[in-house]
Design an enzyme around this catalytic site. Structure first.
Site, PDB file in Angstrom:
ATOM      1  N   HIS A  38      -2.980   7.335   2.748  1.00  0.00           N
ATOM      2  CA  HIS A  38      -3.471   6.059   2.236  1.00  0.00           C
ATOM      3  C   HIS A  38      -4.862   5.808   2.798  1.00  0.00           C
ATOM      4  O   HIS A  38      -5.108   5.988   3.988  1.00  0.00           O
ATOM      5  CB  HIS A  38      -2.511   4.942   2.643  1.00  0.00           C
ATOM      6  CG  HIS A  38      -3.034   3.562   2.400  1.00  0.00           C
ATOM      7  ND1 HIS A  38      -3.678   3.202   1.236  1.00  0.00           N
ATOM      8  CD2 HIS A  38      -3.028   2.450   3.189  1.00  0.00           C
ATOM      9  CE1 HIS A  38      -4.028   1.934   1.303  1.00  0.00           C
ATOM     10  NE2 HIS A  38      -3.649   1.457   2.482  1.00  0.00           N
ATOM     11  N   CYS A  85       0.799  -1.221   0.000  1.00  0.00           N
ATOM     12  CA  CYS A  85       0.000   0.000   0.000  1.00  0.00           C
ATOM     13  C   CYS A  85       0.836   1.278   0.000  1.00  0.00           C
ATOM     14  O   CYS A  85       0.351   2.350  -0.361  1.00  0.00           O
ATOM     15  CB  CYS A  85      -0.946   0.003   1.198  1.00  0.00           C
ATOM     16  SG  CYS A  85      -2.104  -1.387   1.218  1.00  0.00           S
ATOM     17  N   ASN A 119     -10.173   0.444   0.164  1.00  0.00           N
ATOM     18  CA  ASN A 119      -8.709   0.411   0.146  1.00  0.00           C
ATOM     19  C   ASN A 119      -8.242  -0.176  -1.182  1.00  0.00           C
ATOM     20  O   ASN A 119      -8.428  -1.366  -1.441  1.00  0.00           O
ATOM     21  CB  ASN A 119      -8.209  -0.433   1.319  1.00  0.00           C
ATOM     22  CG  ASN A 119      -6.698  -0.520   1.394  1.00  0.00           C
ATOM     23  OD1 ASN A 119      -5.985  -0.161   0.458  1.00  0.00           O
ATOM     24  ND2 ASN A 119      -6.181  -1.027   2.502  1.00  0.00           N
TER      25      ASN A 119
END
Length: 317
Positions: free
Chosen positions: A244, A110, A274
């Site tokens: 993020h 990520c 996500n």
């Protein structure tokens, strides 16, 4: 010599999957998902592979920058969910957009888009590159255990990209890696070797939610504060933070710990979930398209994920 961002782009699949849709296939509901992660819906690919979404985001960024694929000197891409181990997603994107430049991939889960930016800065420092295309692209739906409500409700599919050119707007970066697979891991399929005897977890996302949460809040706060202290800045000097998009509660806790207004945080997790390495560039593109950014604004991009790896960078728009 570092870089400045001259264009951004994104792509998400057409298929919208709501929390109510997920409640039809796993034991969950809209209230449970919204309260714990802040997600209302996500985009899920029905027909498109990771590289296809990456190429569409890349082309959108090129169009936004007023460039063509022929102008790009290097493509850097990131993904944990590509349809092939080889060729890399970077090579597949290069082919799909019709570029002829070198292309390579970086895996930092990520946090990978920020690693792409730092790698691009190093390439610009060589003085041989004028424009670099960076792309984060993911089909997370392909590596989920759809019977596990702890993970399948969190992730979505999509891609984000940016076009960089030589400049001096990449100001500082902090990076931390704590290697290990005890908190987050995505195993490969073991294959069919008649000689390999070791067993392994299924090839889907395995994540310790509470440990991930604690690590993420700490990473965001420590990295942002470090950038501010090292550069003699306060939060008043920062126009926006682009984090993020892993969990809205992580962002909320970070805001409280840093004592900053939520208005400074760019948040779109409610729409997309996500999207791993695509998360930050998608959020950055939407912030760019909002018209709220002005040249000279200082931004902090911050991300965390498997590795464990986390990174934050200070840039000037």
């Amino acid at each position: 010599m570092s870089f400045k961002i001259i264009g951004t782009g994104m792509y998400v699949p057409e298929k919208v999957v709501t929390n109510d849709d997920l409640a039809q296939i796993v034991e969950t509901n809209d209230e449970w998902i919204t309260k714990r992660v802040g997600i209302k819906e996500r985009r899920i690919s029905e027909t498109e592979f990771t590289s296809e979404m990456g190429a569409k985001a890349a082309q959108a960024a090129l169009d936004n920058a007023g460039c063509t694929a022929a102008d790009v000197d290097l493509i850097l891409a990131a993904s944990v969910s590509g349809e092939t181990v080889s060729p890399s997603m970077a090579c597949m994107i290069q082919n799909r957009i019709g570029a002829t430049c070198p292309a390579l991939e970086i895996n930092a889960a990520c946090a990978a888009f920020l690693y792409l930016l730092d790698t691009a800065a190093a390439y610009f420092a060589l003085g041989r590159y004028k424009k670099i295309l960076v792309v984060g692209c993911e089909r997370m739906s392909g590596i989920l255990d759809w019977s596990d409500r702890g993970t399948c409700v969190i992730f979505g599919d999509g891609a984000g990209a940016a076009v960089l050119e030589q400049g001096s707007n990449y100001l500082d970066v902090v990076c931390t890696v704590k290697g290990g697979d005890d908190v987050i891991k995505i195993p490969h399929a073991l294959g069919c070797s008649p000689f390999f005897k070791t067993e392994q977890d299924t090839p889907y996302i395995h994540m310790q939610g509470q440990e991930t949460f604690k690590y993420a809040v700490s990473a965001i706060c420590d990295d942002i504060q470090s950038l501010l202290d090292r550069n003699g800045l306060t939060m008043d000097d920062i126009a926006y933070i682009v984090p993020h998009q892993a969990n809205k509660r992580i962002i909320d806790f970070a805001c409280k710990k840093l004592k900053i207004s939520e208005d400074k945080m760019m948040v779109n997790i409610d729409k997309y979930g996500n999207t791993s390495s695509a998360s930050v560039p998608i959020a950055l593109h939407e912030l760019h398209m909002s018209g709220n950014l002005k040249r000279g604004d200082k931004l902090i991009l911050t991300a965390f994920g498997g590795g464990l790896s986390n990174m934050a960078c200070l840039i000037e728009w």
